[in-house]
Design a protein around this motif. Sequence first.
Motif: not given
Length: 249
Positions: A46-58
């Motif tokens: 879940i932590g990596w999912r959130i990190a990937a989502t933040i990255w893609q948001t950027f």
Amino acid sequence: MSNTTVKRGEGILSRNRGVLVAFGIIGTWAISLIVLLLIDISQLAIGWRIAATIWQTFLYTGLFITAHDAMHGAIAPSNPKLNQRIGSFALLVYALFDYKKMMRTHWLHHQQPASEVDPDFHNGKFKNFFAWYGYFMFRYWSWVRLFGLMAIYNIISLVLKVPEVNLNWFWVAPAIASSLQLFFFGTYLPHREPEGGYVNENRAQSSNWSVFWSFVTCYHFGYHEEHHEQPNVPWWRLPELHQRKLNAD
């Protein structure tokens, strides 16, 4: 290699830096999205999912910032057609926005910032963040664009067999989150009325964050007073203008 050749190469890179930066953002977004849509998300903590989502948001935010620079002719100043094509493509893949319509409303914002005719400003009654954001999104709402995005979603899911969970995490969520990011750092903070009232004709104020945090939060869009003063300057040169202003003060 002669000095003349080196200088010529540096000159070409300098003249085309806006195009290279734009292609870099668009290319990174596209590659990142493809990879994230194809991975087995069940194997991702879940932590990596959130990190990937933040990255893609950027990166989604970067798409809009790229289109925004195109509206000011800052990507390819010497090649208006290329400048418009890059801006149009960035807005299209961002959320099927029409470039010419968006450019008209954006220039209206620059002509009458933080006023009743400013399409990005609140309605004069609900000035808090959430009410203003809702009003802001309503003014840019389009059923045609929504149905278009829904059609693309279903084609990718049903025809290309991309799991909906991947689409929701790495396509839908970042697109929505980037609208919040752009609004908060590019509209709400710069154009909300200070306690003592607006102090300049652009009715804009800049953040005093470091260059790093200014970039991370919204591609230096927090240096907003500088942007309104010189809208043809690309986002990656705003820190230079901001520092120059600080030194002058």
